[in-house]
Design a protein around this motif. Sequence first.
Motif, PDB file in Angstrom:
ATOM      1  N   GLN A 133      -7.290   8.503  10.918  1.00 30.95           N
ATOM      2  CA  GLN A 133      -7.513   8.018   9.558  1.00 30.95           C
ATOM      3  C   GLN A 133      -8.936   7.513   9.375  1.00 30.95           C
ATOM      4  O   GLN A 133      -9.482   6.829  10.235  1.00 30.95           O
ATOM      5  N   VAL A 134      -9.529   7.873   8.230  1.00 33.13           N
ATOM      6  CA  VAL A 134     -10.887   7.421   7.894  1.00 33.13           C
ATOM      7  C   VAL A 134     -10.936   7.085   6.406  1.00 33.13           C
ATOM      8  O   VAL A 134      -9.984   7.320   5.666  1.00 33.13           O
ATOM      9  N   LYS A 147     -18.363  -0.838   7.213  1.00 31.16           N
ATOM     10  CA  LYS A 147     -17.146  -0.826   8.022  1.00 31.16           C
ATOM     11  C   LYS A 147     -15.951  -1.109   7.126  1.00 31.16           C
ATOM     12  O   LYS A 147     -16.080  -1.681   6.037  1.00 31.16           O
ATOM     13  N   ALA A 148     -14.771  -0.687   7.600  1.00 37.96           N
ATOM     14  CA  ALA A 148     -13.570  -0.734   6.775  1.00 37.96           C
ATOM     15  C   ALA A 148     -13.193  -2.143   6.342  1.00 37.96           C
ATOM     16  O   ALA A 148     -12.628  -2.334   5.265  1.00 37.96           O
ATOM     17  N   LYS A 202      -8.990  12.438   8.886  1.00 37.68           N
ATOM     18  CA  LYS A 202     -10.330  12.775   9.356  1.00 37.68           C
ATOM     19  C   LYS A 202     -10.699  14.249   9.170  1.00 37.68           C
ATOM     20  O   LYS A 202     -11.800  14.552   8.697  1.00 37.68           O
ATOM     21  N   GLU A 206     -13.893  15.488   6.975  1.00 35.34           N
ATOM     22  CA  GLU A 206     -14.961  16.307   7.566  1.00 35.34           C
ATOM     23  C   GLU A 206     -15.220  17.567   6.754  1.00 35.34           C
ATOM     24  O   GLU A 206     -16.378  17.997   6.599  1.00 35.34           O
ATOM     25  N   MET A 217     -18.347   9.181   5.880  1.00 34.79           N
ATOM     26  CA  MET A 217     -17.071   8.519   6.181  1.00 34.79           C
ATOM     27  C   MET A 217     -17.279   7.396   7.181  1.00 34.79           C
ATOM     28  O   MET A 217     -18.266   7.363   7.922  1.00 34.79           O
ATOM     29  N   ILE A 218     -16.310   6.487   7.180  1.00 33.97           N
ATOM     30  CA  ILE A 218     -16.275   5.401   8.167  1.00 33.97           C
ATOM     31  C   ILE A 218     -14.862   5.350   8.736  1.00 33.97           C
ATOM     32  O   ILE A 218     -13.892   5.699   8.049  1.00 33.97           O
ATOM     33  N   PRO A 219     -14.693   4.937   9.989  1.00 35.90           N
ATOM     34  CA  PRO A 219     -13.348   4.877  10.589  1.00 35.90           C
ATOM     35  C   PRO A 219     -12.476   3.843   9.881  1.00 35.90           C
ATOM     36  O   PRO A 219     -12.964   2.797   9.440  1.00 35.90           O
ATOM     37  N   ALA A 220     -11.191   4.135   9.777  1.00 31.89           N
ATOM     38  CA  ALA A 220     -10.243   3.148   9.245  1.00 31.89           C
ATOM     39  C   ALA A 220      -9.925   2.125  10.323  1.00 31.89           C
ATOM     40  O   ALA A 220     -10.086   2.397  11.520  1.00 31.89           O
ATOM     41  N   ASP A 221      -9.484   0.978   9.911  1.00 39.23           N
ATOM     42  CA  ASP A 221      -9.210  -0.106  10.882  1.00 39.23           C
ATOM     43  C   ASP A 221      -7.728  -0.461  10.909  1.00 39.23           C
ATOM     44  O   ASP A 221      -7.350  -1.625  10.998  1.00 39.23           O
TER      45      ASP A 221
END
Length: 488
Positions: A133-134, A147-148, A202, A206, A217-221
């Motif tokens: 997940q992003v 950041k998330a 993701k 992409e 995009m940024i990573p999900a937390d």
Amino acid sequence: MEKKLNRAWALIIGTVLIALAILIGQSSAQADSSVASIKERGVLKVALSPDYPPFEFQSKAGGQSEDAGIDIQVAQKIAKDLGVKLQIMNMSFASVLVAVEIGKADLAIGGINPTPARRQNVAFSDYYYNGGQVFLLTKEGAKQLKKASQLSGKTIGAQSSSLQYKLAKDKYTDSKVVGMDKSSDLVLALKGKKIDAMGIEKPVAEAYIENDHSLTMIPADYNLSADETGAAIAAAKGNDELINEVNKSINEIKSQNLMKTYLKNAAHKLKDTTANTSMLHYWQYFLNGLLYTLYISVWAIIGGMILGAILSLMKMSAWKVLNWPAVSFIEVVRGTPIMVQILLVYFGLGLLINIPALTAGIIAVTLNSAAYVAEIIRGGINAVNKGQFEAAQSLGLSKKDQYRFVIFPQAIKNIWPALGNEFISIIKESSIVSIIGVTDLVYELNIVKADTYRGVAPIVVVMVIYFIVTFGLGRLLGHFERKMKYGN
């Protein structure tokens, strides 16, 4: 007072009959998706929404339009292992699980996460893919949101009924979470600054970034396990035999590392599809959508006029056996959204009779139009001076001839402007049939948006097409109105 009570009872009876039809049909839906039944008919029916690249999308490689993506290849593998042909049933994402639940489709696929709520209604296979997940952002927005955790208090978008929507609602309680049916609409909202970030898988993010360099995009937390975010395939509740067959195919995909090949194939077709994203390149899509829209509209106008005239006479009848069904039908149709009616005809009536999406769309739009046309005609007849009825009677005309030669010709003049507005409304409202996979203008619009990663241009093209059609029809109706008004 009595008339209001009769109307209320008619509405209640109509609603109960519809509910009973659904319940009766639903009890027989499961058997059609058994492995034996699938092999007997030689076709595996799989429901999906082809607007989620690289999982599923419509490829235009080689000039031919076809369903492509990771999930299509997984479905092809399952069908091959069962020894049957694959039939893709395109519809909105919100409808794919419903299609499986009532037996309209054998399987549903589309990056679906088997949440506990979904497991209550359908059965799920093992996980076949987990992309992670992003959050998708614009590069401009990423300057402030690095950041998330910084999304707290912001506006987050996600596809309606998706895992991403639920995750965002659960975690970011002080944020506004916006749900939309189409990922392409969310991306358009993101670029238009209507939302700050978009929750998405993701691989999909992409694909968007590859084709639109203004995105990042940024990573999900969320800190979720693979079981909580993995994609699985849905079948009807209790259909363990089919789930076991699907799991066999999934195990082979994993043991032979076929997912790597599927990803590569999807990326290749997606690249070919996005090589030319001009609207002119997709003229066949828009033409096809226009033809289907006109086809649906013409049949709905003809059917709506005929059925509407019958309903209006039934409603004006002193016989309750005719009056009550007409009142019930008109009140139910006018009191419910057309989208619900389309879903009811396709999924509800489809339980009893196997109705193709196009036929279901025509039936639903026709029935909806008939209810409004009935009231228009009834109003036009009531507007005719009572002296005209008396004059027709004094001439010794029968009841049938009174209406045929005296009342209806005058009523037509009264109701023509309202009928014209109804005809134009049918053309525009028929766009809702795209929710069940009918390839009308709106359906093709969503496909072009998903394929080209362009949000505004396809919308403008379709808007212009609708305007030309409705403007032309309006002028034609106005011509006949003037002829009736001046009698030449």
